[in-house]
Design a protein around this motif. Structure first.
Motif, mmCIF file in Angstrom:
data_model
loop_
_atom_site.group_PDB
_atom_site.id
_atom_site.type_symbol
_atom_site.label_atom_id
_atom_site.label_comp_id
_atom_site.label_asym_id
_atom_site.label_seq_id
_atom_site.Cartn_x
_atom_site.Cartn_y
_atom_site.Cartn_z
ATOM 1 N N ALA A 99 0.834 -1.210 0.000
ATOM 2 C CA ALA A 99 0.000 0.000 0.000
ATOM 3 C C ALA A 99 0.866 1.256 0.000
ATOM 4 N N GLU A 100 1.957 1.190 0.760
ATOM 5 C CA GLU A 100 2.841 2.353 0.855
ATOM 6 C C GLU A 100 3.358 2.757 -0.526
ATOM 7 N N GLU A 101 3.913 1.787 -1.239
ATOM 8 C CA GLU A 101 4.557 2.127 -2.515
ATOM 9 C C GLU A 101 3.543 2.428 -3.608
ATOM 10 N N GLY A 141 8.584 -4.363 -5.850
ATOM 11 C CA GLY A 141 7.599 -4.745 -6.868
ATOM 12 C C GLY A 141 6.507 -3.686 -6.997
ATOM 13 N N ALA A 142 6.037 -3.196 -5.858
ATOM 14 C CA ALA A 142 4.959 -2.208 -5.872
ATOM 15 C C ALA A 142 5.472 -0.881 -6.430
ATOM 16 N N ALA A 143 6.694 -0.534 -6.086
ATOM 17 C CA ALA A 143 7.269 0.717 -6.596
ATOM 18 C C ALA A 143 7.438 0.617 -8.116
ATOM 19 N N ALA A 144 7.842 -0.559 -8.589
ATOM 20 C CA ALA A 144 8.018 -0.737 -10.032
ATOM 21 C C ALA A 144 6.676 -0.613 -10.750
ATOM 22 N N ALA A 145 5.645 -1.186 -10.181
ATOM 23 C CA ALA A 145 4.309 -1.090 -10.790
ATOM 24 C C ALA A 145 3.888 0.366 -10.859
ATOM 25 N N ARG A 146 4.089 1.063 -9.767
ATOM 26 C CA ARG A 146 3.734 2.493 -9.720
ATOM 27 C C ARG A 146 4.477 3.255 -10.823
ATOM 28 N N ASP A 147 5.788 2.981 -10.951
ATOM 29 C CA ASP A 147 6.585 3.697 -11.951
ATOM 30 C C ASP A 147 6.125 3.400 -13.376
ATOM 31 N N ILE A 148 5.814 2.141 -13.637
ATOM 32 C CA ILE A 148 5.342 1.773 -14.982
ATOM 33 C C ILE A 148 4.062 2.542 -15.303
ATOM 34 N N LEU A 149 3.198 2.645 -14.308
ATOM 35 C CA LEU A 149 1.925 3.315 -14.541
ATOM 36 C C LEU A 149 2.111 4.835 -14.688
ATOM 37 N N GLN A 165 1.472 13.013 -10.034
ATOM 38 C CA GLN A 165 1.384 12.605 -8.629
ATOM 39 C C GLN A 165 0.372 11.480 -8.486
ATOM 40 N N VAL A 166 0.593 10.638 -7.489
ATOM 41 C CA VAL A 166 -0.405 9.594 -7.240
ATOM 42 C C VAL A 166 -1.041 9.843 -5.882
ATOM 43 N N VAL A 167 -2.340 9.907 -5.871
ATOM 44 C CA VAL A 167 -3.075 10.049 -4.614
ATOM 45 C C VAL A 167 -4.157 8.974 -4.602
ATOM 46 N N GLU A 168 -4.059 8.084 -3.619
ATOM 47 C CA GLU A 168 -5.070 7.026 -3.480
ATOM 48 C C GLU A 168 -5.323 6.268 -4.786
ATOM 49 N N GLY A 169 -4.253 5.903 -5.464
ATOM 50 C CA GLY A 169 -4.409 5.092 -6.669
ATOM 51 C C GLY A 169 -4.903 5.857 -7.882
ATOM 52 N N VAL A 170 -4.924 7.178 -7.789
ATOM 53 C CA VAL A 170 -5.319 7.996 -8.936
ATOM 54 C C VAL A 170 -4.120 8.847 -9.343
ATOM 55 N N LEU A 171 -3.764 8.793 -10.635
ATOM 56 C CA LEU A 171 -2.659 9.612 -11.117
ATOM 57 C C LEU A 171 -3.212 10.962 -11.555
ATOM 58 N N LYS A 172 -2.510 12.007 -11.155
ATOM 59 C CA LYS A 172 -2.983 13.361 -11.503
ATOM 60 C C LYS A 172 -1.815 14.173 -12.031
ATOM 61 N N ASP A 173 -2.104 15.018 -13.029
ATOM 62 C CA ASP A 173 -1.026 15.901 -13.462
ATOM 63 C C ASP A 173 -1.025 17.131 -12.556
ATOM 64 N N SER A 174 0.094 17.847 -12.543
ATOM 65 C CA SER A 174 0.233 18.896 -11.532
ATOM 66 C C SER A 174 -0.769 20.034 -11.730
ATOM 67 N N SER A 175 -1.240 20.221 -12.960
ATOM 68 C CA SER A 175 -2.230 21.283 -13.156
ATOM 69 C C SER A 175 -3.594 20.893 -12.587
ATOM 70 N N GLY A 176 -3.733 19.608 -12.301
ATOM 71 C CA GLY A 176 -4.999 19.160 -11.728
ATOM 72 C C GLY A 176 -6.072 18.936 -12.787
ATOM 73 N N GLU A 177 -5.690 19.069 -14.058
ATOM 74 C CA GLU A 177 -6.699 18.922 -15.110
ATOM 75 C C GLU A 177 -6.951 17.472 -15.492
ATOM 76 N N LYS A 178 -5.853 16.700 -15.487
ATOM 77 C CA LYS A 178 -5.995 15.327 -15.962
ATOM 78 C C LYS A 178 -5.861 14.357 -14.794
ATOM 79 N N SER A 179 -6.653 13.322 -14.841
ATOM 80 C CA SER A 179 -6.461 12.265 -13.842
ATOM 81 C C SER A 179 -6.941 10.930 -14.410
ATOM 82 N N ILE A 180 -6.324 9.880 -13.930
ATOM 83 C CA ILE A 180 -6.719 8.545 -14.395
ATOM 84 C C ILE A 180 -6.410 7.537 -13.285
#
Ligand code: FES
Ligand code: FES
Lengths: 470, 160
Positions: A99-101, A141-149, A165-180
């Motif tokens: 969960a941490e990574e 392993g978890a850090a590698a998965a995060r990096d690939i994503l 940035q990743v917050v709670e399993g959601v990737l966001k760009d710094s402008s806050g416009e895009k997330s996935i």
């Protein structure tokens, strides 16, 4: 039985735990794997652990998988480890590591422990190695998965990965416009390329100063099930149409069954007698009936009982029969000479200590449920070394590795006494003969007379003082 | 020889046809699917198999079903109300009063009985009462803590 010499690497397991080499090696193909887990991102963490080496697998170099991680297209994050939970808290700790990574709440991690069809062979759970060895493997392993994503998102959005940035399993760009979300990304072609990936060297885990989940006190993930009585320990597993087995135990060690008269028991309703050489037992619709049938058989059994040393003379027997060279493995850092030290000592103390056999006495006895489907067997059992149980099953029934599956539900404490697989093999024998799933739970007596003890010992330490001015 | 017995388990009437000498523990686990009650020794020594029969703790591994006709039995599965835990379960969970948890159902049942009898037990009374129940993982300090906090929670609940 000989103990192969292994280099000392700083871990001192109890010696009796090391006597048998574990040589089974089997890896599911990616296709088989994904047929169980569904499509998604699969990460393997490699690393030759010293434990793997000690079990004679050093020649595999770096190719032993120590953890697997899967992110499914439905968003489920599954971490697979060969470690088992026997009350030491690994389930919480390893969940935290992932969960941490991955930067998700621990409740989003599904941790599969000790299932030989899914989890890698990393030796076993003993020697206090889950924290120093498995936690880092899962983190990488978890850090590698995060990096690939993150990398996939950065290519997709055409921005630098630093800006994601990743917050709670959601990737966001710094402008806050895009997330996935992770799950949505796992669907994408850039990620699919990496569907099975090993951890690239140089993957960076989060520094301790940034930990949010690790280092906190996470309640045991299945704690609520435990206090509600809902968690199924190995002895609680129930399969459809399951029978209950009991084994006829010999009255002493190393006895041979000379004869038995099954005629009365054969008349008992619903009872199947299973006999295979010295192994005799009964399967019945419930454990009370099975025990009654075995009691009746025992009355007719004749045994050949060899002479054994009496318990009263165990220590003298041990001293008379002890072999040279069974002592502590050398760490290679001895200096000086014992004789010299003794002759120069100003004071010498001699003592002798006898240490009895000690039973591990787990509150949950050894137990297993076995189920055959054609020539394939699945066994649910409590063991600290699932791959060893797997190998014992394959050996006993002449199976290919993929014909046997061993699943270890979170088990009652083992204390070093739940390594071997006899109970699994016995249950599988019963199940095959009875033609239905069979549950076998050792009696308290069998559990106490079972094979593994902390060994009998007699030691004679000698302490010497050397002082300049006595 | 099989007989038919009616017992009430966790508020439900169950009619059981079986050998009268069969232990209650086996009937619960094998016939009724209630595997929350554990087998530890089968000899009345560890209390992992504790259940309440008409409010009194019995060791179900040495209690024949034939003696229980018409009795009310409460097992660990009958304590919670759906998803919401009994205060004693809650206390064991929040104190993390278990390692492997195999002794836990028996400990919880025994504690429920304790608090019915002595709602404000002293530590000494707790220890004496729990003497029968073994935890091989030796989590006794946390178990004591859980029982103390369960006692407080129950006392509060009563006065409301
Ligand atoms: S299982 Fe009943 S007292 Fe141990
Ligand atoms: S928690 Fe393992 S026996 Fe008590």
């Amino acid at each position: 039985m000989t103990s192969p010499v292994r280099p000392f690497d700083g871990i001192e397991e109890e010696r009796y735990e090391l006597f048998e080499m574990n040589t089974s090696r089997f890896e599911l193909s990616r296709r088989e794997f994904l047929s169980i887990l569904g499509p998604g991102l699969l990460i393997l963490t490699y690393g030759s652990t010293a434990l793997a080496q000690r079990f004679g697998r050093g020649d595999r170099g770096d190719d032993s998988v120590s953890a697997r991680l899967h992110i499914g297209q439905d968003g489920t994050i599954t971490v697979m480890t060969g470690k088992v939970e026997v009350g030491q808290g690994s389930r919480a700790e390893l969940t935290q590591a992932a969960a941490e990574e991955l930067k998700v709440d621990p409740s989003h991690i599904r941790l599969i422990m000790g299932d030989t069809a899914l989890t890698p062979d990393d030796g076993g759970t003993y020697g206090s190695q889950s924290t120093p060895r498995t936690v880092p493997a899962i983190r990488r392993g978890a850090a590698a998965a995060r990096d690939i994503l993150i990398d996939a998102a950065s290519r997709m959005w055409g921005i630098d990965s630093e800006r994601i940035q990743v917050v709670e399993g959601v990737l966001k760009d710094s402008s806050g416009e895009k997330s996935i979300r992770y799950a949505e990304l796992v669907d994408r072609p850039e990620v699919v390329e990496n569907l099975q990936s090993s951890v690239p060297s140089g993957v960076e885990v989060k520094p301790v100063s940034e930990w949010e989940v690790m280092g906190t006190s996470l309640p045991r993930p299945n704690g609520k099930d435990i206090v509600m009585g809902n968690h199924r320990y190995p002895s609680d597993i129930v399969r459809p149409n399951m029978g209950y087995g009991k084994v006829l135990r010999p009255p002493a060690y190393d006895t041979t069954l000379k004869s038995i008269d099954p005629s009365e028991v054969e008349k008992m309703e619903g009872v199947t007698i299973v006999r295979d050489g010295n192994f005799v037992g009964c399967v019945a619709p419930n454990s009370f009936r099975a025990a009654k049938a075995v009691e009746a058989l025992a009355k007719t059994a004749e045994w050949e009982i060899p002479d054994h040393p009496s318990s009263k003379n165990l220590y003298s027997y041990l001293k008379d029969h002890a072999r040279e060279g069974g002592g502590r493995r050398s760490r290679g850092d001895e200096k000086g000479s014992v004789e010299e030290g003794l002759s120069n000592a100003s004071k010498t103390l001699d003592a002798e200590f006898d240490i009895a056999y000690i039973q591990h006495a787990p509150l949950e006895p050894r137990a297993a449920v076995a189920e055959w489907k054609g020539d394939r067997v699945t066994v649910w059992t409590g063991s600290q070394v699932p791959t060893r149980v797997h190998r014992e099953l394959c050996d006993a029934f002449d199976l290919e590795p993929d014909q046997a599956r061993v699943i270890i539900p979170d088990t009652g404490g083992g204390f070093g006494g739940k390594h071997t697989g006899e109970v699994a093999v016995e249950a599988a024998r019963f199940a095959r003969a009875a033609g239905k799933p069979v549950s076998l739970r050792w009696t308290r007596k069998k559990n106490s007379l079972g094979r593994i003890f902390v060994p009998l010992a007699s030691s004679k330490p000698r302490e010497d003082w050397m002082r300049k001015d006595p | 020889m099989e007989n038919t017995f009616t017992i009430q388990v966790n508020g439900r009437n169950e009619s059981i046809t079986t050998d009268p000498e069969r232990p209650l523990l086996d009937v619960l686990r094998e016939d009724l699917g209630l595997t929350g009650t554990k087998f530890g020794c089968g000899e009345g020594q560890c209390s992992a198999c504790s259940v309440l029969v008409d409010g009194k703790r019995v060791r179900s591994c040495v209690t024949p079903i034939g003696k229980l006709a018409g009795k009310k039995i409460l097992t660990i599965e009958g304590l919670s109300n759906g998803d919401s835990l009994h205060p004693v379960q809650e206390a064991f969970l929040s104190a993390a009063a278990f390692q492997c948890g195999y002794c836990t159902p028996g400990m919880i049942i025994r504690t429920v009985e304790l608090l019915e009898n002595k709602p404000n037990p002293t530590d000494e009374e707790i220890l004496n009462w729990m003497e029968s129940n073994l935890c091989r993982c030796c989590g006794y300090p946390k178990i004591l803590e859980a029982i103390q906090s369960a006692a407080k929670a129950t006392a509060k609940g009563d006065s409301q």
